[in-house]
Motif scaffolding. Structure first.
Motif, PDB file in Angstrom:
ATOM      1  N   VAL A 263       0.837  -1.203   0.000  1.00 12.19           N
ATOM      2  CA  VAL A 263       0.000   0.000   0.000  1.00 12.19           C
ATOM      3  C   VAL A 263       0.872   1.253   0.000  1.00 12.19           C
ATOM      4  CG1 VAL A 263      -1.683   1.344   1.325  1.00 12.19           C
ATOM      5  CG2 VAL A 263      -1.973  -1.132   1.101  1.00 12.19           C
ATOM      6  N   ALA A 264       1.930   1.238   0.804  1.00  8.89           N
ATOM      7  CA  ALA A 264       2.852   2.376   0.850  1.00  8.89           C
ATOM      8  C   ALA A 264       3.461   2.645  -0.524  1.00  8.89           C
ATOM      9  CB  ALA A 264       3.958   2.113   1.870  1.00  8.89           C
ATOM     10  N   ASN A 265       3.817   1.574  -1.238  1.00 10.76           N
ATOM     11  CA  ASN A 265       4.369   1.732  -2.584  1.00 10.76           C
ATOM     12  C   ASN A 265       3.394   2.427  -3.513  1.00 10.76           C
ATOM     13  OD1 ASN A 265       6.873   0.715  -2.133  1.00 10.76           O
ATOM     14  ND2 ASN A 265       6.563  -1.222  -3.209  1.00 10.76           N
ATOM     15  N   LYS A 266       2.124   2.064  -3.415  1.00 10.03           N
ATOM     16  CA  LYS A 266       1.098   2.690  -4.261  1.00 10.03           C
ATOM     17  C   LYS A 266       0.920   4.164  -3.900  1.00 10.03           C
ATOM     18  CE  LYS A 266       0.081  -0.953  -6.650  1.00 10.03           C
ATOM     19  NZ  LYS A 266       0.464  -1.009  -8.092  1.00 10.03           N
ATOM     20  N   ILE A 267       0.936   4.460  -2.599  1.00  7.01           N
ATOM     21  CA  ILE A 267       0.798   5.856  -2.168  1.00  7.01           C
ATOM     22  C   ILE A 267       1.962   6.683  -2.697  1.00  7.01           C
ATOM     23  CG2 ILE A 267       0.876   7.379  -0.138  1.00  7.01           C
ATOM     24  CD1 ILE A 267      -0.666   5.207   1.390  1.00  7.01           C
ATOM     25  N   PHE A 268       3.173   6.170  -2.543  1.00 10.61           N
ATOM     26  CA  PHE A 268       4.352   6.914  -2.999  1.00 10.61           C
ATOM     27  C   PHE A 268       4.372   7.058  -4.513  1.00 10.61           C
ATOM     28  CE2 PHE A 268       8.921   7.154  -4.129  1.00 10.61           C
ATOM     29  CZ  PHE A 268       9.199   8.363  -3.517  1.00 10.61           C
ATOM     30  N   ALA A 269       3.962   6.014  -5.220  1.00 13.40           N
ATOM     31  CA  ALA A 269       3.959   6.059  -6.683  1.00 13.40           C
ATOM     32  C   ALA A 269       3.002   7.126  -7.214  1.00 13.40           C
ATOM     33  CB  ALA A 269       3.582   4.687  -7.246  1.00 13.40           C
ATOM     34  N   GLU A 305      -7.711   3.527  -8.457  1.00 12.45           N
ATOM     35  CA  GLU A 305      -7.521   2.518  -9.496  1.00 12.45           C
ATOM     36  C   GLU A 305      -6.347   1.608  -9.168  1.00 12.45           C
ATOM     37  OE1 GLU A 305      -8.045   0.177 -12.639  1.00 12.45           O
ATOM     38  OE2 GLU A 305      -9.438   1.753 -11.969  1.00 12.45           O
ATOM     39  N   SER A 306      -5.276   2.190  -8.646  1.00 12.84           N
ATOM     40  CA  SER A 306      -4.093   1.379  -8.302  1.00 12.84           C
ATOM     41  C   SER A 306      -4.405   0.417  -7.163  1.00 12.84           C
ATOM     42  CB  SER A 306      -2.921   2.288  -7.935  1.00 12.84           C
ATOM     43  OG  SER A 306      -3.165   2.969  -6.725  1.00 12.84           O
ATOM     44  N   VAL A 307      -5.265   0.848  -6.210  1.00 12.18           N
ATOM     45  CA  VAL A 307      -5.666  -0.041  -5.109  1.00 12.18           C
ATOM     46  C   VAL A 307      -6.519  -1.184  -5.638  1.00 12.18           C
ATOM     47  CG1 VAL A 307      -7.060  -0.219  -3.005  1.00 12.18           C
ATOM     48  CG2 VAL A 307      -5.488   1.692  -3.300  1.00 12.18           C
ATOM     49  N   ARG A 308      -7.410  -0.887  -6.582  1.00  3.90           N
ATOM     50  CA  ARG A 308      -8.237  -1.946  -7.186  1.00  3.90           C
ATOM     51  C   ARG A 308      -7.355  -2.965  -7.898  1.00  3.90           C
ATOM     52  NH1 ARG A 308     -12.103   2.198  -8.023  1.00  3.90           N
ATOM     53  NH2 ARG A 308     -11.182   2.779 -10.038  1.00  3.90           N
ATOM     54  N   THR A 309      -6.346  -2.451  -8.628  1.00  7.35           N
ATOM     55  CA  THR A 309      -5.429  -3.347  -9.328  1.00  7.35           C
ATOM     56  C   THR A 309      -4.650  -4.202  -8.347  1.00  7.35           C
ATOM     57  OG1 THR A 309      -5.188  -1.716 -11.104  1.00  7.35           O
ATOM     58  CG2 THR A 309      -3.509  -3.433 -10.969  1.00  7.35           C
ATOM     59  N   LEU A 310      -4.201  -3.578  -7.264  1.00  4.71           N
ATOM     60  CA  LEU A 310      -3.459  -4.303  -6.243  1.00  4.71           C
ATOM     61  C   LEU A 310      -4.341  -5.357  -5.578  1.00  4.71           C
ATOM     62  CD1 LEU A 310      -0.886  -4.622  -4.534  1.00  4.71           C
ATOM     63  CD2 LEU A 310      -1.749  -2.825  -3.038  1.00  4.71           C
ATOM     64  N   ASP A 312      -6.898  -6.888  -6.862  1.00  6.76           N
ATOM     65  CA  ASP A 312      -7.168  -7.983  -7.811  1.00  6.76           C
ATOM     66  C   ASP A 312      -5.959  -8.909  -7.971  1.00  6.76           C
ATOM     67  OD1 ASP A 312      -9.664  -6.924  -8.196  1.00  6.76           O
ATOM     68  OD2 ASP A 312      -9.138  -5.834 -10.034  1.00  6.76           O
ATOM     69  N   SER A 313      -4.750  -8.322  -7.947  1.00  6.65           N
ATOM     70  CA  SER A 313      -3.552  -9.128  -8.179  1.00  6.65           C
ATOM     71  C   SER A 313      -3.035  -9.782  -6.904  1.00  6.65           C
ATOM     72  CB  SER A 313      -2.451  -8.261  -8.802  1.00  6.65           C
ATOM     73  OG  SER A 313      -2.113  -7.190  -7.931  1.00  6.65           O
ATOM     74  N   TYR A 314      -3.172  -9.088  -5.794  1.00  3.33           N
ATOM     75  CA  TYR A 314      -2.620  -9.563  -4.531  1.00  3.33           C
ATOM     76  C   TYR A 314      -3.627 -10.383  -3.735  1.00  3.33           C
ATOM     77  CZ  TYR A 314      -0.559  -9.249   0.162  1.00  3.33           C
ATOM     78  OH  TYR A 314      -0.073  -9.525   1.409  1.00  3.33           O
ATOM     79  N   GLY A 315      -4.853  -9.885  -3.663  1.00  2.28           N
ATOM     80  CA  GLY A 315      -5.931 -10.650  -3.059  1.00  2.28           C
ATOM     81  C   GLY A 315      -6.118 -10.478  -1.564  1.00  2.28           C
ATOM     82  N   ASN A 316      -5.072 -10.112  -0.845  1.00  2.00           N
ATOM     83  CA  ASN A 316      -5.164 -10.004   0.611  1.00  2.00           C
ATOM     84  C   ASN A 316      -5.379  -8.577   1.101  1.00  2.00           C
ATOM     85  OD1 ASN A 316      -4.831 -12.760   0.949  1.00  2.00           O
ATOM     86  ND2 ASN A 316      -2.596 -12.616   1.071  1.00  2.00           N
ATOM     87  N   ILE A 317      -5.720  -7.664   0.201  1.00  2.00           N
ATOM     88  CA  ILE A 317      -6.034  -6.278   0.567  1.00  2.00           C
ATOM     89  C   ILE A 317      -7.498  -6.017   0.244  1.00  2.00           C
ATOM     90  CG2 ILE A 317      -5.579  -3.850   0.050  1.00  2.00           C
ATOM     91  CD1 ILE A 317      -2.696  -4.591  -0.458  1.00  2.00           C
TER      92      ILE A 317
END
Length: 359
Positions: A263-269, A305-310, A312-317
Motif C-alpha cells: 500500500v505504501a508503494n502505491k501511495i508513494f507512486a 484505481e491502483s488499489v483496485r489493481t493491487l 485484484d492481483s494480490y488478493g489479501n487487501i
C-alpha cells in the motif's frame, strides 16, 4: 613537525572518529559498518601513500623505489574511494562498467609509471607531474560525481531532496581537490575527502533515521515536524487500510507487513512527486501534497484505481479508505485540517465497510 604532517594527522583523526562512531552505532547494520570502514581504509591508505611520497621526495636516492610504489598505490587507490562510498551510502549501478574503469585505470597507472606518463621520480628522487596526469584527475572526479549521483538517486526513494547541503558538500570537496591539483604544494585533498566521507556517513544515517522501516515512507516524527512547519497551501490526505486487523489475525503479521509495504508503494507512486508521504502509525498513512494542487482529484482517482489493481492481483487487501482536506494558513491551522481529513477518512471507511457487507 611540518604542515603536511599536521594535515595527515588531522586526516587520520577524522577517519578514526568516523570508524569509532560507526562501530558503536547500534542503528547501523554490520554490512554497512564494514562498508563504511572500507571507505575510511581507502582514504587512509591513499593519504598514507601521499604522506610517504612527500617524506621521500628529494630524500636519499635509495628511497626512489619506495617513492614510486607509494605514488602508484596512491593513484590506484584514490578512485576506489568514490566507489567504496557509493557501495556504503548509495546503490552501485552498472557494476561491470565501474569495475572495468577501476581495473583499466590501475593497469594504465602501472604501465604509465614505467614510461613516466602520469608522474615521474627522477634520479634525484624528485617527484614530477607529467602530461597524462589529468587522466588520473579525470578518473578521480568521475568516481566522486558518480558517487554523489548514486547516493542522491538512492535517497530519493526515502524522499530525501538534493538540498543546498549536498551541493555545498560537493563544492567543498571539489574545491579541496582542485586546490591540490593546481597547487601541488598545498596538500589538502585527503583531509577534504575524509571530511566528505564523514559527512556522507552522517547524512545517510540522518536520511535512514527519518524513514519507517516497514514501509520505506517517512516516519511519524517527520510527519509531526512537517505538520508544525506547514506554511504554504496544501492538501492533507489520510489513508487507512480496510480490515487490516483481519489480515493480521488470519494471515499473520508477516503478511500484514507485506500488505503495509505494498500500500505504501502505491501511495508513494501516485503522490510522491507532488508531496511527502508518511506512515503515521499502524495501518495509517498521510500525504501532505504541496505541488500541483489542482490535480488532487485525478491523483485520488489514480490511487483508487491502483488499489483496485493491487487488490485484484494480490488478493489479501480489502481496500484503502481516504480522507482529504485543504490547508490554508489564512483560514485554518494544520491540526484542524488533520481532524477534518480524519473525519472524512472514517466516513469513507464506513461507506466501504457497508458496501462490503452488502456485497
Amino acid at each position: 613537525m611540518d604542515l603536511y604532517t599536521v594535515t595527515f594527522s588531522i586526516t587520520a583523526f577524522i577517519l578514526l572518529i568516523t570508524v569509532m562512531d560507526v562501530k558503536t552505532n547500534r542503528l547501523v547494520s554490520e554490512i554497512n559498518k564494514r562498508e563504511t570502514v572500507t571507505v575510511c581504509l581507502c582514504v587512509f591508505v591513499a593519504s598514507l601513500c601521499e604522506f610517504i611520497g612527500k617524506e621521500t621526495n628529494g630524500a636519499a636516492v635509495g628511497l626512489i623505489g619506495v617513492h614510486r610504489i607509494a605514488k602508484l598505490i596512491e593513484f590506484c587507490v584514490t578512485p576506489c574511494i568514490g566507489i567504496a562510498a557509493t557501495k556504503a551510502y548509495g546503490s552501485v549501478t552498472k557494476k561491470k562498467a565501474v569495475i572495468g574503469l577501476l581495473l583499466s585505470h590501475a593497469v594504465f597507472e602501472v604501465v604509465a609509471m614505467f614510461y613516466g606518463l602520469i608522474f615521474r621520480v627522477d634520479e634525484q628522487n624528485k617527484y614530477h607531474r607529467e602530461r597524462f596526469y589529468m587522466v588520473y584527475v579525470a578518473v578521480f572526479f568521475v568516481t566522486i560525481i558518480y558517487c554523489y549521483v548514486c547516493i542522491i538517486r538512492r535517497n530519493r526513494q526515502y524522499q530525501a531532496k538534493l538540498g543546498i547541503v549536498n551541493i555545498l558538500a560537493l563544492v567543498f570537496l571539489t574545491f579541496g581537490i582542485s586546490v591540490q591539483m593546481i597547487y601541488s604544494d598545498i596538500t589538502v585533498d585527503f583531509v577534504c575527502v575524509s571530511i566528505g566521507a564523514f559527512f556522507l556517513y552522517h547524512y545517510s544515517g540522518n536520511v535512514i533515521n527519518q524513514v519507517d522501516v516497514t514501509t520505506g515512507l517517512l516516519n511519524r516524527r517527520c510527519f509531526e515536524r512537517s505538520l508544525e512547519n506547514m506554511r504554504s497551501p496544501a492538501y492533507v490526505l489520510l489513508f487507512d487500510v480496510d480490515h487490516f486487523k483481519k489480515i493480521n489475525d488470519t494471515l499473520g503479521h508477516a503478511e500484514g507487513d507485506r500488505c503495509l509495504y505494498l500500500v505504501a508503494n502505491k501511495i508513494f507512486a501516485v503522490y510522491g512527486k507532488d508531496g511527502s508521504c508518511y506512515r503515521i502509525g499502524g495501518d495509517e498513512y498521510c500525504v501532505i501534497l504541496h505541488k500541483n494542487l489542482d490535480r488532487i482529484n485525478s491523483l485520488n482517482a489514480k490511487f483508487s484505481e491502483s488499489v483496485r489493481t493491487l487488490r485484484d492481483s494480490y488478493g489479501n487487501i480489502f481496500g484503502v479508505s481516504v480522507g482529504c482536506a485543504y490547508y490554508d494558513k489564512n483560514k485554518n491551522d494544520a491540526k484542524e485540517v488533520l481532524k477534518e481529513a480524519d473525519e472524512k477518512m472514517y466516513l469513507a471507511k464506513k461507506q466501504n465497510l457497508d458496501e462490503a457487507d452488502i456485497a
